[in-house]
Design a protein around this motif. Structure first.
Motif, PDB file in Angstrom:
ATOM      1  N   THR A   5       0.802  -1.210   0.000  1.00 53.44           N
ATOM      2  CA  THR A   5       0.000   0.000   0.000  1.00 53.44           C
ATOM      3  C   THR A   5       0.843   1.272   0.000  1.00 53.44           C
ATOM      4  N   ASP A   6       2.122   1.157   0.236  1.00 51.47           N
ATOM      5  CA  ASP A   6       3.015   2.311   0.241  1.00 51.47           C
ATOM      6  C   ASP A   6       3.224   2.782  -1.196  1.00 51.47           C
ATOM      7  N   PRO A   7       2.814   4.030  -1.542  1.00 54.03           N
ATOM      8  CA  PRO A   7       2.957   4.490  -2.927  1.00 54.03           C
ATOM      9  C   PRO A   7       4.392   4.606  -3.381  1.00 54.03           C
ATOM     10  N   THR A   8       5.347   4.609  -2.427  1.00 53.73           N
ATOM     11  CA  THR A   8       6.759   4.670  -2.822  1.00 53.73           C
ATOM     12  C   THR A   8       7.293   3.311  -3.242  1.00 53.73           C
ATOM     13  N   THR A   9       6.549   2.236  -2.964  1.00 52.46           N
ATOM     14  CA  THR A   9       6.985   0.899  -3.372  1.00 52.46           C
ATOM     15  C   THR A   9       5.942   0.171  -4.207  1.00 52.46           C
ATOM     16  N   ALA A  10       4.685   0.574  -4.112  1.00 49.75           N
ATOM     17  CA  ALA A  10       3.624  -0.100  -4.879  1.00 49.75           C
ATOM     18  C   ALA A  10       3.864   0.073  -6.370  1.00 49.75           C
ATOM     19  N   ARG A  11       3.384  -0.894  -7.139  1.00 48.16           N
ATOM     20  CA  ARG A  11       3.553  -0.852  -8.576  1.00 48.16           C
ATOM     21  C   ARG A  11       2.553   0.121  -9.211  1.00 48.16           C
ATOM     22  N   PRO A  12       2.907   0.739 -10.314  1.00 46.79           N
ATOM     23  CA  PRO A  12       2.048   1.760 -10.920  1.00 46.79           C
ATOM     24  C   PRO A  12       0.881   1.146 -11.694  1.00 46.79           C
ATOM     25  N   PRO A  13      -0.240   1.851 -11.789  1.00 45.30           N
ATOM     26  CA  PRO A  13      -1.380   1.383 -12.579  1.00 45.30           C
ATOM     27  C   PRO A  13      -1.158   1.688 -14.068  1.00 45.30           C
ATOM     28  N   ILE A  14      -0.337   0.870 -14.709  1.00 46.44           N
ATOM     29  CA  ILE A  14       0.047   1.152 -16.102  1.00 46.44           C
ATOM     30  C   ILE A  14      -1.131   1.049 -17.062  1.00 46.44           C
ATOM     31  N   GLU A  15      -2.266   0.481 -16.613  1.00 43.31           N
ATOM     32  CA  GLU A  15      -3.447   0.396 -17.476  1.00 43.31           C
ATOM     33  C   GLU A  15      -3.918   1.788 -17.913  1.00 43.31           C
ATOM     34  N   MET A  17      -2.209   4.032 -19.185  1.00 44.63           N
ATOM     35  CA  MET A  17      -1.565   4.395 -20.442  1.00 44.63           C
ATOM     36  C   MET A  17      -2.354   3.878 -21.638  1.00 44.63           C
ATOM     37  N   TYR A  18      -2.974   2.720 -21.504  1.00 41.20           N
ATOM     38  CA  TYR A  18      -3.772   2.188 -22.601  1.00 41.20           C
ATOM     39  C   TYR A  18      -4.969   3.088 -22.887  1.00 41.20           C
ATOM     40  N   VAL A  19      -5.550   3.664 -21.857  1.00 36.53           N
ATOM     41  CA  VAL A  19      -6.683   4.572 -22.040  1.00 36.53           C
ATOM     42  C   VAL A  19      -6.235   5.822 -22.789  1.00 36.53           C
ATOM     43  N   VAL A  20      -5.094   6.374 -22.392  1.00 38.24           N
ATOM     44  CA  VAL A  20      -4.559   7.561 -23.062  1.00 38.24           C
ATOM     45  C   VAL A  20      -4.234   7.250 -24.521  1.00 38.24           C
ATOM     46  N   LEU A 159       3.167  11.162 -10.966  1.00 36.92           N
ATOM     47  CA  LEU A 159       3.708  12.428 -11.443  1.00 36.92           C
ATOM     48  C   LEU A 159       3.331  12.695 -12.900  1.00 36.92           C
ATOM     49  N   LEU A 160       3.141  11.627 -13.676  1.00 36.28           N
ATOM     50  CA  LEU A 160       2.719  11.807 -15.073  1.00 36.28           C
ATOM     51  C   LEU A 160       1.360  12.489 -15.141  1.00 36.28           C
ATOM     52  N   GLY A 161       0.410  11.981 -14.340  1.00 33.20           N
ATOM     53  CA  GLY A 161      -0.915  12.582 -14.323  1.00 33.20           C
ATOM     54  C   GLY A 161      -0.881  14.014 -13.829  1.00 33.20           C
ATOM     55  N   GLU A 162      -0.067  14.262 -12.796  1.00 33.81           N
ATOM     56  CA  GLU A 162       0.043  15.616 -12.271  1.00 33.81           C
ATOM     57  C   GLU A 162       0.638  16.555 -13.324  1.00 33.81           C
ATOM     58  N   ALA A 184     -14.159   4.699 -22.370  1.00 34.31           N
ATOM     59  CA  ALA A 184     -13.694   3.986 -21.181  1.00 34.31           C
ATOM     60  C   ALA A 184     -14.814   3.148 -20.573  1.00 34.31           C
ATOM     61  N   ASP A 185     -14.451   1.974 -20.060  1.00 30.13           N
ATOM     62  CA  ASP A 185     -15.428   1.160 -19.328  1.00 30.13           C
ATOM     63  C   ASP A 185     -15.484   1.682 -17.882  1.00 30.13           C
ATOM     64  N   PRO A 186     -16.416   1.195 -17.060  1.00 31.05           N
ATOM     65  CA  PRO A 186     -16.560   1.732 -15.693  1.00 31.05           C
ATOM     66  C   PRO A 186     -15.273   1.669 -14.874  1.00 31.05           C
ATOM     67  N   HIS A 187     -14.529   0.571 -14.990  1.00 31.91           N
ATOM     68  CA  HIS A 187     -13.269   0.466 -14.248  1.00 31.91           C
ATOM     69  C   HIS A 187     -12.283   1.526 -14.712  1.00 31.91           C
ATOM     70  N   GLU A 188     -12.174   1.726 -16.013  1.00 34.52           N
ATOM     71  CA  GLU A 188     -11.237   2.715 -16.552  1.00 34.52           C
ATOM     72  C   GLU A 188     -11.658   4.135 -16.178  1.00 34.52           C
ATOM     73  N   ARG A 189     -12.963   4.398 -16.200  1.00 41.10           N
ATOM     74  CA  ARG A 189     -13.452   5.724 -15.808  1.00 41.10           C
ATOM     75  C   ARG A 189     -13.043   6.038 -14.367  1.00 41.10           C
ATOM     76  N   ALA A 190     -13.258   5.076 -13.481  1.00 44.29           N
ATOM     77  CA  ALA A 190     -12.883   5.284 -12.079  1.00 44.29           C
ATOM     78  C   ALA A 190     -11.378   5.487 -11.951  1.00 44.29           C
ATOM     79  N   MET A 191     -10.612   4.713 -12.692  1.00 47.70           N
ATOM     80  CA  MET A 191      -9.154   4.791 -12.632  1.00 47.70           C
ATOM     81  C   MET A 191      -8.658   6.184 -13.057  1.00 47.70           C
ATOM     82  N   MET A 192      -9.288   6.768 -14.072  1.00 45.80           N
ATOM     83  CA  MET A 192      -8.850   8.061 -14.561  1.00 45.80           C
ATOM     84  C   MET A 192      -9.355   9.215 -13.702  1.00 45.80           C
TER      85      MET A 192
END
Length: 222
Positions: A5-15, A17-20, A159-162, A184-192
């Motif tokens: 759960t630590d954002p400094t070690t957790a993996r990024p939600p690379i999905e 990028m597919y939406v973009v 930081l990319l989104g920011e 976007a599907d519902p999951h992607e909408r929430a993610m963005m």
């Protein structure tokens, strides 16, 4: 806080990028057809369609500068065996920039006059840009995103989104977010939407959504 759960070690939600990337694939397929459909001398229509092309180009520029500033340095440092791949991505960005440099003056002239000849030049360069961009997006999804998942943290990815949101004007915000959410599907909408502050998220789901719907229907002549 655990490592998961630590954002400094957790993996990024690379999905994300597919939406973009989906937006760029969709818009650069549609735009040359919209440009070519403008009648001779219809400067009003050329200004509307050309303005949308400019918006998409601005979005692409924001996307690529974010990668240049945030992703490539980290991958070059941490994924050393893939340094050549990162250089390839940078070279592809440079090639896209060359198309953008050619497109700018042509687009400005076409938006002012609505001349069919100039519009055909705009459409042709946009087609060439799309061809180079699709090669870049395919390579990024196939080779770069797996490296990002291994070597970039969730906090760094955010930081990319920011960067993108900080680069948008207030007028661009509902249009670019509307473009992201269109397919976007519902999951992607929430993610963005989830990274947005609650008031901004509500604004995008109400006023922003209505504004985007009106805008894109006008652009596409629906």
């Amino acid at each position: 806080m655990t490592a998961t759960t630590d954002p400094t070690t957790a993996r990024p939600p690379i999905e994300e990028m597919y939406v973009v990337h989906r937006v760029f694939r969709r818009e650069f397929a549609l735009l040359p057809r919209l440009v070519r459909a403008v009648r001779e001398g219809d400067a009003d229509r050329a200004s509307l369609v050309g303005g949308h092309l400019r918006l998409v180009l601005d979005g692409l520029h924001m996307h690529h500068t974010g990668e240049d500033e945030i992703l490539w340095p980290r991958l070059s440092e941490r994924a050393e065996p893939s340094a050549e791949l990162v250089r390839t991505m940078q070279a592809q960005h440079d090639l896209v920039d060359q198309h953008l440099d050619r497109l700018g003056p042509l687009l400005e002239q076409w938006m002012r006059t609505g001349a069919v000849l100039r519009g055909e030049q705009v459409a042709r360069v946009t087609d060439e840009l799309r061809e180079s961009l699709l090669e870049h997006l395919d390579l990024e999804e196939r080779e770069i995103l797996p490296l990002v998942a291994q070597h970039v943290t969730a906090a760094e990815w955010a930081l990319l989104g920011e960067h993108g949101r900080g680069s948008m004007s207030f007028g661009q915000l509902p249009l670019l977010f509307g473009s992201l959410l269109e397919d976007a599907d519902p999951h992607e909408r929430a993610m963005m939407l989830d990274p947005l502050p609650a008031p901004v998220r509500l604004l995008m789901l109400t006023w922003g959504a209505r504004r985007y719907t009106r805008y894109i229907r006008r652009v596409r002549g629906e």
